[in-house]
Write an enzyme that holds these catalytic residues in place. Structure first.
Site, PDB file in Angstrom:
ATOM      1  N   TYR A   1       0.883  -1.259   0.039  1.00  0.00           N
ATOM      2  CA  TYR A   1       0.036  -0.156  -0.148  1.00  0.00           C
ATOM      3  C   TYR A   1       0.845   1.212   0.053  1.00  0.00           C
ATOM      4  O   TYR A   1       0.719   2.119  -0.709  1.00  0.00           O
ATOM      5  CB  TYR A   1      -0.845  -0.028   1.252  1.00  0.00           C
ATOM      6  CG  TYR A   1      -1.671   1.278   1.589  1.00  0.00           C
ATOM      7  CD1 TYR A   1      -1.090   2.035   2.276  1.00  0.00           C
ATOM      8  CD2 TYR A   1      -2.873   1.545   1.004  1.00  0.00           C
ATOM      9  CE1 TYR A   1      -1.764   3.530   2.777  1.00  0.00           C
ATOM     10  CE2 TYR A   1      -3.550   2.938   1.102  1.00  0.00           C
ATOM     11  CZ  TYR A   1      -2.820   3.717   1.967  1.00  0.00           C
ATOM     12  OH  TYR A   1      -3.633   4.823   2.169  1.00  0.00           O
TER      13      TYR A   1
HETATM   14  N1  LIG Z   1      -9.265   6.624   6.129  1.00  0.00           N
HETATM   15  C1  LIG Z   1      -8.095   7.223   6.310  1.00  0.00           C
HETATM   16  O1  LIG Z   1      -8.034   7.221   7.443  1.00  0.00           O
HETATM   17  C2  LIG Z   1      -6.996   7.282   5.237  1.00  0.00           C
HETATM   18  C3  LIG Z   1      -7.475   7.584   3.981  1.00  0.00           C
HETATM   19  N2  LIG Z   1      -6.355   7.826   3.068  1.00  0.00           N
HETATM   20  C4  LIG Z   1      -6.731   8.129   1.709  1.00  0.00           C
HETATM   21  O2  LIG Z   1      -7.766   8.649   1.522  1.00  0.00           O
HETATM   22  C5  LIG Z   1      -8.508   8.456   0.612  1.00  0.00           C
HETATM   23  C6  LIG Z   1      -9.905   8.181   1.045  1.00  0.00           C
HETATM   24  O3  LIG Z   1     -10.165   7.180   2.129  1.00  0.00           O
HETATM   25  P1  LIG Z   1     -11.411   6.196   2.541  1.00  0.00           P
HETATM   26  O4  LIG Z   1     -12.305   7.081   2.387  1.00  0.00           O
HETATM   27  O5  LIG Z   1     -10.925   5.591   4.125  1.00  0.00           O
HETATM   28  O6  LIG Z   1     -11.366   5.142   1.565  1.00  0.00           O
HETATM   29  P2  LIG Z   1     -12.233   3.814   1.400  1.00  0.00           P
HETATM   30  O7  LIG Z   1     -11.309   2.754   1.329  1.00  0.00           O
HETATM   31  O8  LIG Z   1     -13.115   3.814   2.591  1.00  0.00           O
HETATM   32  O9  LIG Z   1     -12.718   3.997  -0.162  1.00  0.00           O
HETATM   33  C7  LIG Z   1     -12.268   3.809  -1.224  1.00  0.00           C
HETATM   34  C8  LIG Z   1     -13.132   4.287  -2.206  1.00  0.00           C
HETATM   35  O10 LIG Z   1     -12.355   3.830  -3.367  1.00  0.00           O
HETATM   36  C9  LIG Z   1     -13.287   2.989  -4.068  1.00  0.00           C
HETATM   37  N3  LIG Z   1     -12.797   1.915  -5.040  1.00  0.00           N
HETATM   38  C10 LIG Z   1     -12.021   0.797  -4.510  1.00  0.00           C
HETATM   39  N4  LIG Z   1     -11.659   0.099  -5.483  1.00  0.00           N
HETATM   40  C11 LIG Z   1     -11.931   0.528  -6.423  1.00  0.00           C
HETATM   41  C12 LIG Z   1     -11.943   0.123  -7.930  1.00  0.00           C
HETATM   42  N5  LIG Z   1     -11.170  -1.078  -8.172  1.00  0.00           N
HETATM   43  N6  LIG Z   1     -12.473   1.089  -9.003  1.00  0.00           N
HETATM   44  C13 LIG Z   1     -12.909   1.998  -8.509  1.00  0.00           C
HETATM   45  N7  LIG Z   1     -13.225   2.555  -7.031  1.00  0.00           N
HETATM   46  C14 LIG Z   1     -12.529   1.716  -6.420  1.00  0.00           C
HETATM   47  C15 LIG Z   1     -14.404   2.354  -3.152  1.00  0.00           C
HETATM   48  O11 LIG Z   1     -15.568   2.282  -3.749  1.00  0.00           O
HETATM   49  P3  LIG Z   1     -15.980   0.934  -4.475  1.00  0.00           P
HETATM   50  O12 LIG Z   1     -15.740  -0.339  -3.393  1.00  0.00           O
HETATM   51  O13 LIG Z   1     -17.625   1.002  -4.662  1.00  0.00           O
HETATM   52  O14 LIG Z   1     -15.468   0.746  -5.806  1.00  0.00           O
HETATM   53  C16 LIG Z   1     -14.265   3.542  -2.392  1.00  0.00           C
HETATM   54  O15 LIG Z   1     -15.386   4.476  -2.757  1.00  0.00           O
HETATM   55  C17 LIG Z   1      -7.973   6.967   0.011  1.00  0.00           C
HETATM   56  O16 LIG Z   1      -7.114   7.208  -1.247  1.00  0.00           O
HETATM   57  C18 LIG Z   1      -7.168   6.692   1.182  1.00  0.00           C
HETATM   58  O17 LIG Z   1      -6.256   5.629   0.655  1.00  0.00           O
HETATM   59  C19 LIG Z   1      -5.096   8.149   3.376  1.00  0.00           C
HETATM   60  C20 LIG Z   1      -4.629   8.177   4.891  1.00  0.00           C
HETATM   61  C21 LIG Z   1      -5.710   7.893   5.968  1.00  0.00           C
HETATM   62  N1  LIG Z   2      -8.235   2.987   0.905  1.00  0.00           N
HETATM   63  C1  LIG Z   2      -8.046   3.282   2.275  1.00  0.00           C
HETATM   64  N2  LIG Z   2      -6.750   3.974   2.790  1.00  0.00           N
HETATM   65  C2  LIG Z   2      -6.750   4.067   3.946  1.00  0.00           C
HETATM   66  C3  LIG Z   2      -7.535   3.609   4.968  1.00  0.00           C
HETATM   67  C4  LIG Z   2      -8.865   3.191   4.485  1.00  0.00           C
HETATM   68  O1  LIG Z   2      -9.764   2.712   5.215  1.00  0.00           O
HETATM   69  N3  LIG Z   2      -9.267   3.184   3.132  1.00  0.00           N
HETATM   70  N4  LIG Z   2      -7.179   3.793   6.299  1.00  0.00           N
HETATM   71  C5  LIG Z   2      -6.073   4.000   6.853  1.00  0.00           C
HETATM   72  C6  LIG Z   2      -5.899   4.025   8.218  1.00  0.00           C
HETATM   73  O2  LIG Z   2      -7.122   4.740   8.823  1.00  0.00           O
HETATM   74  C7  LIG Z   2      -4.562   4.526   8.671  1.00  0.00           C
HETATM   75  O3  LIG Z   2      -4.601   5.822   8.414  1.00  0.00           O
HETATM   76  C8  LIG Z   2      -4.575   4.653  10.238  1.00  0.00           C
HETATM   77  O4  LIG Z   2      -4.717   3.031  10.868  1.00  0.00           O
HETATM   78  C9  LIG Z   2      -5.017   4.348   5.815  1.00  0.00           C
HETATM   79  N5  LIG Z   2      -5.281   4.300   4.397  1.00  0.00           N
END
Ligand SMILES: NC(=O)C1=CN([C@@H]2O[C@H](COP(=O)(O)OP(=O)(O)OC[C@H]3O[C@@H](n4cnc5c(N)ncnc54)[C@H](OP(=O)(O)O)[C@@H]3O)[C@@H](O)[C@H]2O)C=CC1
Ligand SMILES: Nc1nc2c(c(=O)[nH]1)N=C([C@H](O)[C@@H](O)CO)CN2
Length: 245
Positions: A153
């Site tokens: 990742y």
């Molecule tokens: N949550 C956190 O604490 C953190 C998040 N981030 C980054 O922020 C962003 C948002 O995070 P978060 O909301 O938690 O992410 P999620 O993992 O909850 O959601 C990811 C999104 O990507 C979509 N997705 C996954 N696979 C595919 C695919 N093959 N084609 C098209 N769409 C796809 C999913 O929709 P579907 O399944 O319908 O395709 C979903 O809408 C991400 O880039 C994540 O890496 C970074 C650090 C921390």
């Molecule tokens: N696609 C995603 N990326 C990440 C997620 C997630 O839920 N979906 N979550 C994290 C964690 O919250 C991390 O920031 C702390 O454990 C990171 N990226």
């Protein structure tokens, strides 16, 4: 006072014929971002594998696509070219936070690297048709320090971060390209309390911020007239916690 190549504020106003493409907007952060942009008057094209009723909004077009598949990406590219005069922005938010393993590495490479690369190259012409255009890569602060528990990742997000630099140079000056590097935003639903507490304590600001910091940063970058090739860290001071001082 506007001089040089500065743009007037009116050019940052929502243009219904030039949508914002948000990938991965079917849930959590991406969904909140898409709804915020739609409520601000932008047309949003949301590309995810699933279509969600929560994303129903007059200004949101949900385009069902598995962005790991080149054929689905091409269908999205063709749709945008056939239905719009230009493209205001692309926000690469789609992501999978998968455990390590060769199959998962390939999947995350396709989603975090191949898809943004393909879409940026294929949609550059539409972006260039609007006065103020942006590409925003949603990376992760682990891109710059690694993660022993999510090696694949972090590596693929690091590649996504690196592409900010290349595309910023390639598309300047009409298209600005920036990265956002979040620390914690929203924990996974159903996680255990011990993990939650451990995660919160990794930052100086010990709370789960939600989508807000990312949405604020996107809004700043969309309005900015002098940011490109930048990496904006929003991690609650995690890089300063427990330093070997
Ligand atoms: N949550 C956190 O604490 C953190 C998040 N981030 C980054 O922020 C962003 C948002 O995070 P978060 O909301 O938690 O992410 P999620 O993992 O909850 O959601 C990811 C999104 O990507 C979509 N997705 C996954 N696979 C595919 C695919 N093959 N084609 C098209 N769409 C796809 C999913 O929709 P579907 O399944 O319908 O395709 C979903 O809408 C991400 O880039 C994540 O890496 C970074 C650090 C921390
Ligand atoms: N696609 C995603 N990326 C990440 C997620 C997630 O839920 N979906 N979550 C994290 C964690 O919250 C991390 O920031 C702390 O454990 C990171 N990226």
């Amino acid at each position: 006072m506007l001089g040089g190549n500065q743009r007037t504020d009116k050019l940052t106003a929502p243009n219904m014929n030039s949508p914002i493409l948000v990938t991965g907007a079917s849930q959590r952060v991406g969904l909140a971002l898409a709804l915020e942009l739609a409520q601000a008057g932008h047309t949003v094209v949301s590309a995810s594998r699933s279509v969600q009723p929560q994303a129903a909004h007059p200004n949101i077009v949900q385009f069902q696509a598995d962005l790991c598949q080149a054929t689905d990406r091409q269908a999205l590219i063709d749709y945008l070219h056939n239905h719009y005069d230009g493209l205001r922005a692309i926000i690469h938010n789609a992501s999978l936070w998968l455990d390590d393993g060769l199959d998962n590495l390939e999947t995350m490479f396709r989603l975090h690297v191949e898809a943004p690369y393909h879409l940026n190259l294929a949609l550059g012409d539409l972006l260039a048709k609007v006065e103020k255009a942006d590409i925003i890569h949603i990376c992760d602060e682990t891109s710059s320090r690694g993660s022993k528990s999510h090696i694949g990742y972090a590596a693929t997000k690091a590649a996504l971060q690196n592409m900010v630099l290349s595309f910023a140079e390639k598309y300047a000056p009409k298209v600005h390209v920036n990265g956002i590097l979040p620390g914690l935003l929203i924990l996974k639903e159903g996680g255990d309390e011990t993990y939650r507490q451990q995660t919160l304590k990794k930052a100086l600001l010990e709370f789960e911020p939600g989508a807000g910091p990312l949405i604020e940063t996107v809004k700043y970058l969309l309005a900015s007239q002098y940011s490109t090739g930048s990496q904006v860290v929003i991690n609650g001071g995690r890089h300063l916690k427990n330093r070997m001082t």
